[in-house]
Design a protein around this motif. Sequence first.
Motif, PDB file in Angstrom:
ATOM      1  N   ARG A 113      -3.219   1.828   7.607  1.00  0.00           N
ATOM      2  CA  ARG A 113      -2.236   0.617   7.549  1.00  0.00           C
ATOM      3  C   ARG A 113      -3.303  -0.424   7.542  1.00  0.00           C
ATOM      4  NH1 ARG A 113       2.334   2.554  12.004  1.00  0.00           N
ATOM      5  NH2 ARG A 113       2.744   4.907  10.983  1.00  0.00           N
ATOM      6  N   GLU A 115      -3.216  -3.250   9.338  1.00  0.00           N
ATOM      7  CA  GLU A 115      -2.877  -3.930  10.611  1.00  0.00           C
ATOM      8  C   GLU A 115      -4.224  -4.692  10.992  1.00  0.00           C
ATOM      9  OE1 GLU A 115       0.279  -2.394  13.367  1.00  0.00           O
ATOM     10  OE2 GLU A 115      -0.828  -0.359  12.707  1.00  0.00           O
ATOM     11  N   GLY A 120      -7.376   0.599  20.233  1.00  0.00           N
ATOM     12  CA  GLY A 120      -6.090   1.253  20.008  1.00  0.00           C
ATOM     13  C   GLY A 120      -5.350   1.148  18.431  1.00  0.00           C
ATOM     14  N   ARG A 121      -5.681   0.179  17.755  1.00  0.00           N
ATOM     15  CA  ARG A 121      -5.210  -0.119  16.434  1.00  0.00           C
ATOM     16  C   ARG A 121      -6.060  -0.142  15.459  1.00  0.00           C
ATOM     17  NH1 ARG A 121      -1.490  -4.877  17.147  1.00  0.00           N
ATOM     18  NH2 ARG A 121      -3.220  -6.089  16.709  1.00  0.00           N
ATOM     19  N   TYR A 122      -6.044   0.559  14.418  1.00  0.00           N
ATOM     20  CA  TYR A 122      -6.978   0.680  13.699  1.00  0.00           C
ATOM     21  C   TYR A 122      -6.317   0.670  11.932  1.00  0.00           C
ATOM     22  CZ  TYR A 122      -9.263   2.139  17.682  1.00  0.00           C
ATOM     23  OH  TYR A 122      -9.637   2.410  19.243  1.00  0.00           O
ATOM     24  N   GLN A 127      -3.376  10.860  13.055  1.00  0.00           N
ATOM     25  CA  GLN A 127      -2.102  11.289  13.644  1.00  0.00           C
ATOM     26  C   GLN A 127      -1.906  12.664  13.792  1.00  0.00           C
ATOM     27  OE1 GLN A 127       1.231   9.427  11.657  1.00  0.00           O
ATOM     28  NE2 GLN A 127       1.259   7.635  13.110  1.00  0.00           N
ATOM     29  N   ARG A 258      12.235   1.301  17.277  1.00  0.00           N
ATOM     30  CA  ARG A 258      11.055   1.617  16.371  1.00  0.00           C
ATOM     31  C   ARG A 258      10.740   1.225  15.193  1.00  0.00           C
ATOM     32  NH1 ARG A 258       7.770   4.382  18.329  1.00  0.00           N
ATOM     33  NH2 ARG A 258       7.061   5.382  16.230  1.00  0.00           N
ATOM     34  N   THR A 282       1.698   2.629  23.233  1.00  0.00           N
ATOM     35  CA  THR A 282       2.607   3.687  22.541  1.00  0.00           C
ATOM     36  C   THR A 282       1.641   4.870  22.083  1.00  0.00           C
ATOM     37  OG1 THR A 282       4.269   1.920  22.147  1.00  0.00           O
ATOM     38  CG2 THR A 282       4.581   4.347  21.141  1.00  0.00           C
ATOM     39  N   LEU A 283       1.849   5.936  22.909  1.00  0.00           N
ATOM     40  CA  LEU A 283       1.038   6.947  22.212  1.00  0.00           C
ATOM     41  C   LEU A 283       1.682   7.706  21.297  1.00  0.00           C
ATOM     42  CD1 LEU A 283       0.130   8.746  25.931  1.00  0.00           C
ATOM     43  CD2 LEU A 283      -1.463   7.025  24.519  1.00  0.00           C
ATOM     44  N   ALA A 307       4.962  11.654  15.645  1.00  0.00           N
ATOM     45  CA  ALA A 307       3.711  11.322  15.355  1.00  0.00           C
ATOM     46  C   ALA A 307       2.998  10.674  16.432  1.00  0.00           C
ATOM     47  CB  ALA A 307       3.426  10.509  14.037  1.00  0.00           C
ATOM     48  N   GLY A 309      -0.900   9.287  17.882  1.00  0.00           N
ATOM     49  CA  GLY A 309      -1.948   8.414  17.555  1.00  0.00           C
ATOM     50  C   GLY A 309      -3.226   9.476  18.497  1.00  0.00           C
TER      51      GLY A 309
HETATM   52  P1  AMP Z   1       4.161   5.333  14.183  1.00  0.00           P
HETATM   53  O1  AMP Z   1       4.067   6.195  12.948  1.00  0.00           O
HETATM   54  O2  AMP Z   1       4.565   3.805  13.708  1.00  0.00           O
HETATM   55  O3  AMP Z   1       5.546   5.816  14.557  1.00  0.00           O
HETATM   56  O4  AMP Z   1       3.396   5.437  15.176  1.00  0.00           O
HETATM   57  C1  AMP Z   1       3.080   6.524  15.849  1.00  0.00           C
HETATM   58  C2  AMP Z   1       1.793   6.626  16.420  1.00  0.00           C
HETATM   59  O5  AMP Z   1       0.857   6.436  15.700  1.00  0.00           O
HETATM   60  C3  AMP Z   1       1.970   5.239  17.549  1.00  0.00           C
HETATM   61  O6  AMP Z   1       2.466   5.559  18.938  1.00  0.00           O
HETATM   62  C4  AMP Z   1       0.290   5.411  17.721  1.00  0.00           C
HETATM   63  O7  AMP Z   1      -0.065   6.218  18.691  1.00  0.00           O
HETATM   64  C5  AMP Z   1      -0.279   5.815  16.325  1.00  0.00           C
HETATM   65  N1  AMP Z   1      -0.410   4.587  15.491  1.00  0.00           N
HETATM   66  C6  AMP Z   1       0.523   3.883  14.699  1.00  0.00           C
HETATM   67  N2  AMP Z   1      -0.159   2.870  14.290  1.00  0.00           N
HETATM   68  C7  AMP Z   1      -1.739   2.944  14.443  1.00  0.00           C
HETATM   69  C8  AMP Z   1      -3.100   2.102  14.416  1.00  0.00           C
HETATM   70  N3  AMP Z   1      -3.055   1.000  13.288  1.00  0.00           N
HETATM   71  N4  AMP Z   1      -4.006   2.507  14.954  1.00  0.00           N
HETATM   72  C9  AMP Z   1      -3.975   3.412  15.774  1.00  0.00           C
HETATM   73  N5  AMP Z   1      -2.994   4.334  15.897  1.00  0.00           N
HETATM   74  C10 AMP Z   1      -1.792   3.870  15.384  1.00  0.00           C
END
Ligand code: AMP
Length: 418
Positions: A113, A115, A120-122, A127, A258, A282-283, A307, A309
Amino acid sequence: MAKLRSVKGMNDILPADIGRWHRLEAAFRHRAERYGYAEVRTPVLEPTELFVRGIGEVTDIVEKEMYTFEDKGGKMLTLRPEGTASCVRAWLQHSVGGSEPVTKWYYVGPMYRRERPAKGRYRQFFQAGCEVYGDPGPYVDAELVDMVVGFLRELGVEDVEVLVNSLGSGDTRARYRDALVAHLAPMRGRLSEDSRRRLETNPLRVLDSKAPEDQEAAASAPTILDYLDDADRAHFEGFQETLRALGTPFRVEPRLVRGLDYYTRTLFEVVGRGGDLGAQSTLLGGGRYDKMIGDLGGPSTPAIGFAMGIERILLCMGEGPAERALDVFVIAEPGVRGAATVLARDLRDAGLRAEADLRGNSLKSQFRRADKSGAPVALVLGQREIEAGTVQLKVLAEGTQESVARDGIVPAVRAALG
Ligand code: AMP
């Protein structure tokens, strides 16, 4: 030439860190398999349309975060931003539903993604997730949440909070949507730009906006729980009762919506409180998506999944016991390196982790490497040992050394390792 570096937001995982990844992944696999989940591996590239239709056009992911490109044949492809849509596609493509009434799958792999990178955000992140097809719940919903909380506990991640909500089904959401718009429309001018736009396209998303002005407006909004019909309410209560019976603490959070469009009924998130998480707490998140399979052209089938992270869980996981990487280090005089190569192979065939320094360096330098390697045992091989059919076995921490018959080397090393 400029130094070559990895793509921003995409990280190398070096051998020094990989032990924790292995520990997490092994714990996840073992737990999921005990619950009857089987692993599925799908491609990292999918047709763009899968995510546009599966995730929903008016989501952050589809609107701004996907890595999409046209390949040489003119096809629009996207690096998967999440796993659920791909699993559904695979389940439909292989008609799995035709041969089993309930399917339980798990997956582990990289997602992409675009982002803004932060701790914690990459942009490439990993997943691990589970999906269940064919069970309408609510018992399996609670089982899933309890399973993942048990998994986190096994890794020592106990300082967490489980948030749950229900988004209802069918017409619940539409009725709530109208009520929410009626509440937010008069405050339109005070909302963030994103939320003003979402008011038209996807008003539920205003509830999980991080902007303070949106949060203020959301705080006084009606909650979706007031709009559940009897069947949805019974489902949500059954989910909660089962969680209580399983002994998994949770909190109902009616504003939990969500980011993804496809959820119906059960929704949950596990938020980490401890560790090194910072803002990205959010884990994991998941929920039921009873309409998605039908919307993608398949037979109407209830489904639920989550899912998590992996990087975020690693941020709150302890170091764990350091794992020994090597059992034995083979040291050889330069003239007997061929025999040392065979000796090391025989040790490995017997299941021992063995390394040999085959460069022909001095014995002294090989001993230094053996000491640094962490292997408790060194085997020393020279011309004399070859002629006598022996090997010198040295227990490095104790400095003791004995001559052992080459034939009996494996049990001798095992005995020395204790
Ligand atoms: P989601 O698929 O958006 O519901 O995300 C589920 C989980 O994936 C989140 O709670 C995070 O732990 C992890 N996650 C989502 N986006 C990222 C990201 N850009 N970098 C790292 N972990 C992520």
